[in-house]
Design an enzyme around this catalytic site. Structure first.
Site, PDB file in Angstrom:
ATOM      1  N   VAL A   1       0.846  -1.189   0.000  1.00 22.91           N
ATOM      2  CA  VAL A   1       0.000   0.000   0.000  1.00 22.91           C
ATOM      3  C   VAL A   1       0.884   1.243   0.000  1.00 22.91           C
ATOM      4  O   VAL A   1       2.102   1.165  -0.119  1.00 22.91           O
ATOM      5  CB  VAL A   1      -0.974  -0.005   1.204  1.00 22.91           C
ATOM      6  CG1 VAL A   1      -1.886  -1.232   1.140  1.00 22.91           C
ATOM      7  CG2 VAL A   1      -0.222   0.034   2.530  1.00 22.91           C
ATOM      8  N   VAL A   2       0.264   2.397   0.163  1.00 18.23           N
ATOM      9  CA  VAL A   2       0.963   3.667   0.089  1.00 18.23           C
ATOM     10  C   VAL A   2       2.114   3.720   1.092  1.00 18.23           C
ATOM     11  O   VAL A   2       2.044   3.135   2.181  1.00 18.23           O
ATOM     12  CB  VAL A   2      -0.024   4.840   0.318  1.00 18.23           C
ATOM     13  CG1 VAL A   2      -0.600   4.793   1.731  1.00 18.23           C
ATOM     14  CG2 VAL A   2       0.616   6.176   0.030  1.00 18.23           C
TER      15      VAL A   2
ATOM     16  N   ASN B   1      18.718   2.564  -2.173  1.00 20.08           N
ATOM     17  CA  ASN B   1      18.307   3.961  -2.024  1.00 20.08           C
ATOM     18  C   ASN B   1      19.299   4.758  -1.184  1.00 20.08           C
ATOM     19  O   ASN B   1      19.544   5.938  -1.438  1.00 20.08           O
ATOM     20  CB  ASN B   1      16.910   4.046  -1.407  1.00 20.08           C
ATOM     21  CG  ASN B   1      15.821   3.799  -2.436  1.00 20.08           C
ATOM     22  OD1 ASN B   1      16.056   3.960  -3.627  1.00 20.08           O
ATOM     23  ND2 ASN B   1      14.652   3.400  -1.993  1.00 20.08           N
TER      24      ASN B   1
ATOM     25  N   SER C   1      10.278   0.927   0.286  1.00 20.34           N
ATOM     26  CA  SER C   1      11.549   1.343  -0.301  1.00 20.34           C
ATOM     27  C   SER C   1      12.477   1.978   0.724  1.00 20.34           C
ATOM     28  O   SER C   1      13.673   2.101   0.481  1.00 20.34           O
ATOM     29  CB  SER C   1      11.299   2.337  -1.444  1.00 20.34           C
ATOM     30  OG  SER C   1      10.604   3.474  -0.960  1.00 20.34           O
TER      31      SER C   1
ATOM     32  N   ASN D   1      10.625  -0.944  -9.309  1.00 28.12           N
ATOM     33  CA  ASN D   1       9.656  -0.660 -10.364  1.00 28.12           C
ATOM     34  C   ASN D   1      10.370  -0.405 -11.696  1.00 28.12           C
ATOM     35  O   ASN D   1      11.352   0.346 -11.712  1.00 28.12           O
ATOM     36  CB  ASN D   1       8.817   0.564  -9.971  1.00 28.12           C
ATOM     37  CG  ASN D   1       7.606   0.756 -10.863  1.00 28.12           C
ATOM     38  OD1 ASN D   1       7.054  -0.196 -11.386  1.00 28.12           O
ATOM     39  ND2 ASN D   1       7.210   2.000 -11.038  1.00 28.12           N
TER      40      ASN D   1
ATOM     41  N   HIS E   1      11.662  -5.378  -0.744  1.00 29.35           N
ATOM     42  CA  HIS E   1      11.692  -4.165  -1.552  1.00 29.35           C
ATOM     43  C   HIS E   1      11.834  -4.543  -3.016  1.00 29.35           C
ATOM     44  O   HIS E   1      12.930  -4.827  -3.498  1.00 29.35           O
ATOM     45  CB  HIS E   1      12.842  -3.254  -1.118  1.00 29.35           C
ATOM     46  CG  HIS E   1      12.940  -2.001  -1.936  1.00 29.35           C
ATOM     47  ND1 HIS E   1      14.115  -1.287  -2.075  1.00 29.35           N
ATOM     48  CD2 HIS E   1      12.016  -1.328  -2.681  1.00 29.35           C
ATOM     49  CE1 HIS E   1      13.901  -0.249  -2.854  1.00 29.35           C
ATOM     50  NE2 HIS E   1      12.638  -0.256  -3.237  1.00 29.35           N
TER      51      HIS E   1
ATOM     52  N   GLU F   1      15.369  -6.526  -2.515  1.00 27.21           N
ATOM     53  CA  GLU F   1      16.035  -6.429  -1.222  1.00 27.21           C
ATOM     54  C   GLU F   1      15.155  -7.113  -0.175  1.00 27.21           C
ATOM     55  O   GLU F   1      14.002  -6.728   0.019  1.00 27.21           O
ATOM     56  CB  GLU F   1      16.268  -4.968  -0.837  1.00 27.21           C
ATOM     57  CG  GLU F   1      17.328  -4.280  -1.690  1.00 27.21           C
ATOM     58  CD  GLU F   1      17.507  -2.816  -1.338  1.00 27.21           C
ATOM     59  OE1 GLU F   1      18.660  -2.380  -1.207  1.00 27.21           O
ATOM     60  OE2 GLU F   1      16.482  -2.107  -1.191  1.00 27.21           O
TER      61      GLU F   1
END
Length: 725
Positions: A408-409, A508, A437, A461, A458, A470
């Site tokens: 979800v968000v 990231n 992420s 996209n 993770h 990950e």
């Protein structure tokens, strides 16, 4: 019927004079060509050459997994001298030359992978037939290791399929399915699995009776091949190929070497094989080849459970994950669900109401439609794929799921609420994972009843194309959970890298200082196109500013805020991103970001119009030569520094995992081997000297404030290498 059994193969001959050589290399999931296979093939060829009662020789695999994965890469990697390389390549060339010169017709049965040396063996045979299913992959991928085919592939392939097809296959390192291979004449038949056995019997009977198997290459393709091979057209094709490969030859010398070897395949004598061998030997010891080989073995290592959880290797593998649930039918949720469905999983997607379920269903239908067209599946296969994904609005549907992935968000409060609800309905054996992420897995687990069965996954996209996942271990995540998720990721056809729960994880965290530095450079007046061009020259697939636009500046802003607690220097970047996001300029998806996408080709925007204020550009300073251009140094060093910190803090235990994650997750210049390998090639002494200069020039964000020597053996070894250099 007579039969002989060897260590790697069984040879039997029936009363009709058909000899079948069934290759089954012990202890390997797929056949590979190693010294034992070559020695035993040599013995079998001795027998064939001295018999006059044989009507047909058939090569096939005894493994359902496929024909051949290629040569044993560990042998290639272990070669230390050009003489050793020469002996290996010459032995293979001579072996396959003997196969090609056999008086008796030869046939290869191909199913599953037929790659590298396996295809080169097939090319030496008279006929090739392939089972037409999704597992069949035919190609010469050596270019991906910084090498070229060395056992006749550059010579025989061109004669068989034509110059253009040969150049495409070898220079791109791609593989073909059975139908595409048949279309260009690489195989003689692509046979439907339902008709495989009957057609095989018919073809073997036909060939053993002395009749030929006519190739079904259309007249137009034959004419096209003939035109390509005319001297004038051939020269033009090679001139074009050399121009294209020259641009990449500095980083990937195998491209020019392949063109050279293919060009010599048109010689009237056998000197093209000498060219192939000489080029292979030169390439084997280049930095590009050694780095790509290192990444190959890192990828193999990452896909093994015992790499990450050695004590769990014998546990829980009797019950792998097959039924999964996905919470959230957005881009990431449907991407994960579709990926799982294509690998044979049963998937349940949960959304909040019928309207969002409908949107999720349409996304899945679009993804399946694209997949079916790409794979050229029939309508029955498409229906089966669609039917393997179900939709619901009720969490009780997850009661029999073995793993539920929340997608979800990216907000902590939303995710924790969803996870609390999911945990009420899943079984006591099910694993719950969050697709995040940057958010803390440990913090999410604090309110969960079974944090030991919870971890992060993770995905990147677009899920269908990105290989890396990950696997994030929270403070209370059990080894058994990590082991099962590693197996799940591998079953999805992806590569797992297990990381400690730390802001930004690996990719990231290391990537963002690089992206942030690019934004600060724009703020100081550097040209957007020049910034991106410098990193494409370094070997990145796209520049940092184009990448920011592609990811979305709103997504980048979210990641920046997540990282702010551990990277105080991110604050200035947050200001730049906030201004752009507030103006609705989010990159590709809104048509404007660092580039303007309203034109046929994206145009870089003026930095002075893009940003509200500028800062004084830094003073010039002299640096120690590290092989990097000034812009590259300023952009790459933040990644190297953060990679070093990740290793020191134990985000991962060894540097190879950082290199693999960055190459698979960001496209970090593969020929350079990853950030840790770049750091090793520069040397720690030179790196620290240049860091000190960057700190004086640009500020404390370049200061190596935690320059402690970590206990990790991987880092200690890296430091020794750097000091020696």
């Amino acid at each position: 019927m007579t039969m002989r059994t060897f260590k790697t193969m069984t040879v039997n001959c029936d009363d009709a004079g058909v000899m079948r050589i069934v290759i089954d290399v012990p202890g390997r999931p797929l056949n590979i060509i190693d010294a034992e296979v070559m020695k035993e093939l040599d013995h079998v060829l001795d027998e064939i050459e001295h018999r006059d009662d044989l009507r047909l020789v058939v090569f096939k695999s005894g493994k359902e997994s496929g024909f051949f994965a290629g040569a044993d890469v560990s042998i290639i990697e272990g070669i230390e001298t050009e003489d050793q390389a020469d002996q290996l390549i010459l032995a293979g060339q001579r072996l396959f030359d003997r196969i090609e010169r056999l008086a008796v017709p030869t046939l290869v049965e191909i199913h599953g992978p037929c790659l590298g040396g396996g295809l080169e063996l097939s090319l030496a045979c008279d006929y090739r037939i392939a089972r037409d299913n999704s597992s069949t992959k035919i190609g010469l991928p050596e270019i991906r290791l910084g090498l070229i085919p060395g056992w006749g592939g550059t010579q025989r392939l061109t004669r068989l399929v034509g110059l253009k097809s040969a150049l495409d296959l070898i220079l791109k390192g791609t593989h073909l399915d059975a139908k595409d291979a048949a279309e260009i004449g690489l195989v003689d038949r692509a046979i439907d699995p339902d008709r495989w056995r009957d057609e095989l019997i018919r073809i073997i009977d036909q060939l053993s009776r002395g009749r030929r198997l006519r190739r079904r290459v259309n007249v137009q393709r034959r004419l096209f091949k003939a035109i390509q091979h005319s001297e004038l057209v051939r020269r033009k094709i090679f001139a074009m190929a050399r121009r294209v490969t020259t641009k990449q030859n500095m980083h990937y010398p195998a491209l020019q070497a392949a063109v050279h070897a293919i060009a010599d395949s048109f010689r009237s004598d056998s000197s093209g094989y000498d060219t192939e061998r000489e080029e292979f030997k030169k390439l084997l010891f280049t930095p590009t080849c050694r780095n790509l080989l290192r990444l190959f073995f890192s990828r193999e290592k990452a896909r093994q459970r015992h790499t990450w959880t050695p004590k769990q290797d014998h546990v829980i593998h009797d019950h792998p994950i097959r039924k999964i649930g996905v919470v959230g039918g957005g881009v990431m949720g449907t991407g994960i669900a579709h990926c799982a469905a294509t690998r044979g999983f049963n998937v349940m997607i949960k959304e909040v109401d019928p309207s969002t379920v409908d949107h999720a269903r349409k996304r899945i239908e679009g993804l399946v439609g694209d997949y079916v067209r790409h794979k050229r599946l029939d309508s029955d296969a498409a229906k089966r794929l669609l039917s393997s994904v179900k939709f619901t609005t009720d969490s009780i549907a997850f009661s029999d799921a073995e793993c539920v992935v929340e997608a979800v968000v990216e907000r902590m409060d939303v995710k924790t609420a969803v996870l609390d609800q999911v945990e009420q309905f899943v079984s006591n054996a099910a694993i719950v994972a969050t697709n995040t992420s940057a958010l803390s897995v440990t913090e999410m687990a604090r309110s969960m009843q079974h944090p030991e069965r919870f971890a992060g996954l993770h995905f990147f996209n677009p899920v269908g194309r990105m290989e890396l996942v990950e696997v994030v271990r929270g403070e209370r995540t059990s080894d058994a959970t990590v082991a099962k998720l590693v197996g799940f990721v591998k079953a999805l056809g992806k590569t797992p890298v297990v990381t400690k729960d730390s802001p930004g994880f690996i990719v990231n965290r290391i990537l963002f200082p690089y992206l942030g530095e690019a934004m600060l450079m724009v703020q100081q007046g550097d040209d957007i196109r020049e910034i991106d061009s410098s990193m494409k020259s370094f070997g990145m697939p796209m520049g940092p500013l184009r990448l920011l636009d592609k990811v979305g500046l709103d997504v980048a802003l979210h990641v920046a805020r997540t990282l702010q607690s551990t990277m105080p220097a991110v604050s200035s970047v947050i200001g730049i991103l906030s201004d752009l996001v507030d103006r609705g300029e989010l990159g590709n998806k809104t048509g404007k970001g660092f580039y303007d996408y309203s034109h046929k080709r994206p145009r870089p925007r003026s930095g002075r119009k893009l940003l509200r204020y500028f800062v004084q550009p830094p003073p010039s300073i002299d640096f120690i030569d590290d092989g990097l251009e000034p812009m590259q140094r300023r952009l790459v060093y933040p990644m190297l520094l953060e990679a070093k910190r990740c290793l020191a803090e134990g985000v991962v235990e060894e540097g190879w995992a950082i290199d693999l994650a960055m190459v698979l997750g960001t496209g970090f210049a593969p020929h350079r081997g990853g950030p840790m390998q770049v750091l090793s090639s520069i040397g720690m002494a030179h790196f620290h000297a240049n860091l000190a200069r960057l700190t004086l020039q640009l500020g404390d964000r370049f200061a190596d404030t935690d320059a402690i020597t970590p206990t990790s053996s991987g880092f200690s070894q890296l430091q020794k290498q750097g000091d020696r250099s």
